[in-house]
Design a protein around this motif. Structure first.
Motif, PDB file in Angstrom:
ATOM      1  N   ARG A 156     -30.788  90.518 152.745  1.00  0.00           N
ATOM      2  CA  ARG A 156     -31.938  90.463 153.641  1.00  0.00           C
ATOM      3  C   ARG A 156     -33.089  89.632 153.062  1.00  0.00           C
ATOM      4  NH1 ARG A 156     -32.456  96.735 155.775  1.00  0.00           N
ATOM      5  NH2 ARG A 156     -30.755  96.665 157.301  1.00  0.00           N
ATOM      6  N   ILE A 157     -33.404  89.869 151.817  1.00  0.00           N
ATOM      7  CA  ILE A 157     -34.580  89.220 151.237  1.00  0.00           C
ATOM      8  C   ILE A 157     -34.311  87.771 150.862  1.00  0.00           C
ATOM      9  CG2 ILE A 157     -36.206  89.261 149.290  1.00  0.00           C
ATOM     10  CD1 ILE A 157     -35.890  92.331 149.285  1.00  0.00           C
ATOM     11  N   PHE A 158     -33.133  87.511 150.257  1.00  0.00           N
ATOM     12  CA  PHE A 158     -32.854  86.177 149.727  1.00  0.00           C
ATOM     13  C   PHE A 158     -31.767  85.412 150.472  1.00  0.00           C
ATOM     14  CE2 PHE A 158     -34.326  88.842 146.204  1.00  0.00           C
ATOM     15  CZ  PHE A 158     -35.422  88.109 145.774  1.00  0.00           C
ATOM     16  N   GLY A 159     -31.044  86.091 151.358  1.00  0.00           N
ATOM     17  CA  GLY A 159     -29.921  85.439 152.033  1.00  0.00           C
ATOM     18  C   GLY A 159     -28.765  85.163 151.094  1.00  0.00           C
ATOM     19  N   ILE A 160     -28.605  86.004 150.082  1.00  0.00           N
ATOM     20  CA  ILE A 160     -27.553  85.823 149.077  1.00  0.00           C
ATOM     21  C   ILE A 160     -26.435  86.830 149.313  1.00  0.00           C
ATOM     22  CG2 ILE A 160     -26.993  86.005 146.616  1.00  0.00           C
ATOM     23  CD1 ILE A 160     -29.823  85.010 146.019  1.00  0.00           C
ATOM     24  N   GLU A 161     -25.213  86.318 149.406  1.00  0.00           N
ATOM     25  CA  GLU A 161     -24.033  87.165 149.553  1.00  0.00           C
ATOM     26  C   GLU A 161     -22.913  86.633 148.664  1.00  0.00           C
ATOM     27  OE1 GLU A 161     -23.848  87.020 154.094  1.00  0.00           O
ATOM     28  OE2 GLU A 161     -23.018  89.003 153.615  1.00  0.00           O
ATOM     29  N   PHE A 162     -22.099  87.558 148.168  1.00  0.00           N
ATOM     30  CA  PHE A 162     -20.923  87.177 147.393  1.00  0.00           C
ATOM     31  C   PHE A 162     -19.704  87.891 147.961  1.00  0.00           C
ATOM     32  CE2 PHE A 162     -24.479  86.710 144.384  1.00  0.00           C
ATOM     33  CZ  PHE A 162     -24.324  85.358 144.071  1.00  0.00           C
ATOM     34  N   ASN A 163     -18.543  87.469 147.509  1.00  0.00           N
ATOM     35  CA  ASN A 163     -17.301  88.013 148.063  1.00  0.00           C
ATOM     36  C   ASN A 163     -16.899  89.348 147.458  1.00  0.00           C
ATOM     37  OD1 ASN A 163     -16.819  85.850 149.859  1.00  0.00           O
ATOM     38  ND2 ASN A 163     -15.988  84.616 148.178  1.00  0.00           N
ATOM     39  N   LYS A 212     -32.398 100.688 159.226  1.00  0.00           N
ATOM     40  CA  LYS A 212     -33.288 100.063 160.200  1.00  0.00           C
ATOM     41  C   LYS A 212     -34.573  99.719 159.454  1.00  0.00           C
ATOM     42  CE  LYS A 212     -35.424 100.688 164.754  1.00  0.00           C
ATOM     43  NZ  LYS A 212     -35.652 101.621 165.885  1.00  0.00           N
ATOM     44  N   PRO A 213     -34.705  98.484 158.973  1.00  0.00           N
ATOM     45  CA  PRO A 213     -35.777  98.142 158.035  1.00  0.00           C
ATOM     46  C   PRO A 213     -37.184  98.318 158.599  1.00  0.00           C
ATOM     47  CG  PRO A 213     -34.720  96.165 158.872  1.00  0.00           C
ATOM     48  CD  PRO A 213     -33.886  97.314 159.327  1.00  0.00           C
ATOM     49  N   LYS A 214     -38.098  98.698 157.711  1.00  0.00           N
ATOM     50  CA  LYS A 214     -39.505  98.894 158.071  1.00  0.00           C
ATOM     51  C   LYS A 214     -40.299  97.658 157.636  1.00  0.00           C
ATOM     52  CE  LYS A 214     -38.809 103.824 157.349  1.00  0.00           C
ATOM     53  NZ  LYS A 214     -39.172 105.014 156.534  1.00  0.00           N
ATOM     54  N   CYS A 215     -39.975  96.556 158.231  1.00  0.00           N
ATOM     55  CA  CYS A 215     -40.570  95.271 157.822  1.00  0.00           C
ATOM     56  C   CYS A 215     -42.080  95.235 158.013  1.00  0.00           C
ATOM     57  CB  CYS A 215     -39.922  94.132 158.604  1.00  0.00           C
ATOM     58  SG  CYS A 215     -38.144  93.950 158.323  1.00  0.00           S
ATOM     59  N   ASP A 231     -43.473  89.828 151.445  1.00  0.00           N
ATOM     60  CA  ASP A 231     -43.771  88.991 152.606  1.00  0.00           C
ATOM     61  C   ASP A 231     -42.892  87.748 152.715  1.00  0.00           C
ATOM     62  OD1 ASP A 231     -44.775  87.552 150.502  1.00  0.00           O
ATOM     63  OD2 ASP A 231     -46.859  87.574 151.181  1.00  0.00           O
ATOM     64  N   PHE A 232     -42.090  87.452 151.674  1.00  0.00           N
ATOM     65  CA  PHE A 232     -41.237  86.267 151.740  1.00  0.00           C
ATOM     66  C   PHE A 232     -39.811  86.603 152.170  1.00  0.00           C
ATOM     67  CE2 PHE A 232     -41.047  87.823 147.364  1.00  0.00           C
ATOM     68  CZ  PHE A 232     -39.674  87.899 147.143  1.00  0.00           C
ATOM     69  N   CYS A 233     -39.565  87.838 152.550  1.00  0.00           N
ATOM     70  CA  CYS A 233     -38.223  88.289 152.939  1.00  0.00           C
ATOM     71  C   CYS A 233     -37.693  87.483 154.122  1.00  0.00           C
ATOM     72  CB  CYS A 233     -38.281  89.773 153.290  1.00  0.00           C
ATOM     73  SG  CYS A 233     -36.732  90.432 153.936  1.00  0.00           S
ATOM     74  N   LEU A 234     -36.497  86.944 153.983  1.00  0.00           N
ATOM     75  CA  LEU A 234     -35.887  86.152 155.054  1.00  0.00           C
ATOM     76  C   LEU A 234     -35.623  86.992 156.298  1.00  0.00           C
ATOM     77  CD1 LEU A 234     -33.316  83.907 153.140  1.00  0.00           C
ATOM     78  CD2 LEU A 234     -35.588  83.298 153.964  1.00  0.00           C
ATOM     79  N   PHE A 235     -35.229  88.231 156.091  1.00  0.00           N
ATOM     80  CA  PHE A 235     -34.946  89.127 157.222  1.00  0.00           C
ATOM     81  C   PHE A 235     -36.175  89.278 158.104  1.00  0.00           C
ATOM     82  CE2 PHE A 235     -34.739  93.170 159.362  1.00  0.00           C
ATOM     83  CZ  PHE A 235     -33.410  93.341 159.702  1.00  0.00           C
ATOM     84  N   ASN A 236     -37.328  89.440 157.484  1.00  0.00           N
ATOM     85  CA  ASN A 236     -38.576  89.651 158.205  1.00  0.00           C
ATOM     86  C   ASN A 236     -39.036  88.390 158.930  1.00  0.00           C
ATOM     87  OD1 ASN A 236     -40.758  91.158 159.078  1.00  0.00           O
ATOM     88  ND2 ASN A 236     -41.988  90.738 157.271  1.00  0.00           N
ATOM     89  N   ARG A 237     -38.494  87.224 158.531  1.00  0.00           N
ATOM     90  CA  ARG A 237     -38.910  85.966 159.125  1.00  0.00           C
ATOM     91  C   ARG A 237     -37.938  85.476 160.196  1.00  0.00           C
ATOM     92  NH1 ARG A 237     -39.182  82.736 153.764  1.00  0.00           N
ATOM     93  NH2 ARG A 237     -38.838  81.034 155.250  1.00  0.00           N
TER      94      ARG A 237
END
Length: 225
Positions: free
Chosen positions: A160-167, A205-208, A214-220
């Protein structure tokens, strides 16, 4: 943060950001190492309050070394003691397997603590029902060796915050270990900060609207990851 390198730069400040929000947590996982070993199994697929109820049951019966005490209990009594933690039949079997492994070392935890972290990890993963998260929790918190614990909260925040995922699990673990100094104190507290932030702000259910990051990608974005 369009590429991984930029994401890494932001991620390398993540610990200090979380600590600034939640303060110093120290070790975070409560209890002596015997309790941590047991609770690492009990906490699978349940919340900590249920684990505490099960631990309280155990302490009422086991006044001395809880590992030896639990090992000597009949299966039915062991199962009943941990019933509040849920999935008690499965967890009783997993705990029994772990206790049998500890018996090989005569329950002398100092003897186990002398092992290399990944030698210890290999042995733990050979125990039926002990997966990587449980094994790493035991290694980090009970035996205090620097290995980063990855849980669902960790994956959620990274995505959510960084858009980083791994397998897979170890890719996440190695990402943390490659970007932060390998110290027990840092890993213990960092993991605790992640859990606290996920419980307080980054819930399912995030409490954005109240989250301080404030730099969270999910919130943007208009839609969740």
């Amino acid at each position: 943060m369009e590429n991984l390198e930029n994401k890494k730069i932001a991620f390398q400040n993540f610990y200090s950001i979380l600590k600034g929000i939640h303060g110093s947590l120290g070790k975070w996982w409560p209890g002596e190492r015997e309790e941590i070993i047991v609770s690492a199994v009990l906490t699978q697929n349940t919340n900590w309050k249920n684990v505490e109820r099960a631990l309280n049951n155990i302490k009422e019966v086991c006044s001395g070394d809880i590992l030896i005490c639990l090992h000597n209990l009949p299966d039915e009594q062991l199962t009943n003691l941990i019933r509040p933690a849920g999935f008690y039949n499965i967890k009783a079997k997993r705990l029994r397997q772990l206790l049998n492994w500890l018996e090989n070392y005569e329950f002398k935890l100092d003897k186990i603590a002398g092992k290399d972290a990944f030698e210890l990890r290999k042995e733990l993963l050979e125990i039926n029902g002990i997966g990587k998260e449980t094994a790493d929790s035991i290694i980090l918190y009970a035996f205090e060796k620097p290995i980063f614990v990855i849980d669902a909260y960790t994956k959620r925040l990274l995505k959510r915050i960084f858009g980083i995922e791994f397998n897979d699990y170890d890719e996440y673990r190695e990402f943390f270990e490659d970007n932060y100094e390998k110290t027990v104190e840092l890993y213990q507290e960092f993991h605790g900060l992640i859990v606290e932030h996920a419980k307080l702000y980054c819930t399912s259910k995030p409490k954005c609207d109240i989250c301080p990051i404030d730099f969270c990608l999910f919130n943007r974005q208009d839609k969740p990851f």
